[in-house]
Write an enzyme that holds these catalytic residues in place. Structure first.
Site, PDB file in Angstrom:
ATOM      1  N   ARG A 196      58.146  69.708  32.774  1.00  0.00           N
ATOM      2  CA  ARG A 196      58.219  68.752  33.998  1.00  0.00           C
ATOM      3  C   ARG A 196      57.336  67.722  32.627  1.00  0.00           C
ATOM      4  NH1 ARG A 196      57.041  63.713  37.350  1.00  0.00           N
ATOM      5  NH2 ARG A 196      58.965  63.267  38.814  1.00  0.00           N
TER       6      ARG A 196
ATOM      7  N   SER B 189      49.075  69.889  25.800  1.00  0.00           N
ATOM      8  CA  SER B 189      50.054  68.217  25.065  1.00  0.00           C
ATOM      9  C   SER B 189      48.842  68.323  24.639  1.00  0.00           C
ATOM     10  CB  SER B 189      50.612  67.359  26.299  1.00  0.00           C
ATOM     11  OG  SER B 189      50.109  66.328  25.565  1.00  0.00           O
TER      12      SER B 189
ATOM     13  N   TYR C  81      50.572  63.204  33.591  1.00  0.00           N
ATOM     14  CA  TYR C  81      50.800  64.601  32.973  1.00  0.00           C
ATOM     15  C   TYR C  81      49.992  65.386  32.144  1.00  0.00           C
ATOM     16  CZ  TYR C  81      53.925  67.105  29.390  1.00  0.00           C
ATOM     17  OH  TYR C  81      53.746  67.603  28.181  1.00  0.00           O
TER      18      TYR C  81
ATOM     19  N   GLY D 160      67.563  47.094   9.452  1.00  0.00           N
ATOM     20  CA  GLY D 160      67.604  46.449   8.029  1.00  0.00           C
ATOM     21  C   GLY D 160      66.837  45.763   8.485  1.00  0.00           C
TER      22      GLY D 160
ATOM     23  N   SER E  52      55.471  67.346  12.982  1.00  0.00           N
ATOM     24  CA  SER E  52      57.253  67.843  12.970  1.00  0.00           C
ATOM     25  C   SER E  52      57.161  69.305  13.607  1.00  0.00           C
ATOM     26  CB  SER E  52      57.960  67.758  11.452  1.00  0.00           C
ATOM     27  OG  SER E  52      57.069  68.768  10.660  1.00  0.00           O
TER      28      SER E  52
END
Length: 311
Positions: free
Chosen positions: A68, A111, A137, A186, A203
């Site tokens: 979750r 996390s 969390y 831009g 990444s």
């Protein structure tokens, strides 16, 4: 190759992991959606009571990504209990069943929120720091980590914990995608003067590479690993890179950080402003030394793929 069960395979990280594995003959899947290809699959949620035995049989390692997830505005009456149901109790239910089925290793994608929310005016987070989560969390993930490590000592299943910071790449959503699109238009953005903070990102390609290493590396058992690209950037540097990979001019203008902080106090949005102007760095030396691992992809590589959004 080890036989693997992946949870959260239809999500951002899980989808990239599934693609990176190449051969899927030894992959079982657990999730709420039906996979596009033919795998051994159980359509179920992560909760304290579901039976996962049908996809755990013969599995060597579980990669548990489903959760979750953290949201900015949670409407649940008791957010912490809702997070605990899935992220803590649900995770422990899956891990206990995995151990009973003879699974050797349980890789838990946690996390960096377990460590905290900010490293502004302090050193980078490390695995030696005491957990200090600040939201429901993060608390639910920290409790899951603690209980998984206790379970490992109790019944012997090897637990590996990975704590990523913000994850980005092709298909990323939320604030990162929104900022990438603004830069791509831009537009002149007020971030050039936010150049003193430092943030660690990872990444999805580097994260997936580390997950693959943790599935069977002998040194990974019982360890907690922090992960990043190994290149920390300021907000100004991040915007500049977003402009570069999209071949757009960097039109950021120098609005002082104190202006953002004042606006945050006026509108009770200090947490959002801190994510913009503050720091969140992670020390990945333990990960690199323990696993002889280095991030194989540059941050620029990840940014280039992140601007190629899936339709």
């Amino acid at each position: 190759m080890s036989k693997i069960l992946i949870t959260g395979y239809s999500g951002f990280v899980g989808g990239h992991l599934l693609n990176a594995l190449g051969t899927l003959e030894n992959v079982n899947l657990l999730g709420r959606s039906t996979p596009p290809k033919c795998h051994r699959h159980l359509k179920a949620s992560i909760d304290p009571h579901s039976d996962y035995s049908s996809v755990l049989e013969g599995v060597d390692a579980v990669v548990h990504i489903a959760a979750r997830v953290h949201v900015m505005s949670d409407t649940a009456e008791n957010p912490l209990e809702e997070f605990r149901l899935v992220n803590t109790a649900g995770t422990l239910n899956l891990a206990r069943q995995a151990a009973a089925a003879g699974v050797k290793r349980f890789v838990f994608v946690s996390s960096i929120k377990v460590n905290g929310e900010s490293t502004t005016e302090r050193q980078a987070y490390s695995v030696l720091d005491k957990p200090s989560p600040e939201d429901p969390y993060g608390v639910s993930k920290a409790e899951a980590e603690e209980q998984l490590l206790a379970l490992s000592k109790e019944i012997g299943i090897e637990v590996v914990i990975i704590r990523p910071p913000l994850v980005y790449g092709e298909g990323v959503k939320a604030n990162f995608a929104s900022l990438m699109k603004l830069v791509g238009k831009g537009l002149p953005l007020p971030f050039r003067a936010i150049n003193k903070n430092k943030r660690s990102l990872v990444s999805v390609y580097n994260l997936v590479d580390l997950i693959k290493v943790c599935i069977d590396h002998p040194n990974a058992a019982g360890q907690v690993f922090l992960v990043s690209d190994g290149e920390d950037v300021s907000t100004a540097e991040m915007v500049a890179m977003m402009a570069k990979v999209q071949e757009k001019p960097n039109l950021s203008i120098p609005i002082p950080s104190w202006c953002f902080k004042m606006a945050g106090k006026l509108f009770s949005k200090e947490d959002i402003v801190d994510r913009l102007t503050g720091s969140l760095q992670v020390d990945i030396s333990h990960t690199k030394n323990t696993l002889s691992w280095c991030p194989p992809y540059s941050m620029e590589h990840g940014f280039r793929l992140a601007c190629k959004q899936k339709k």
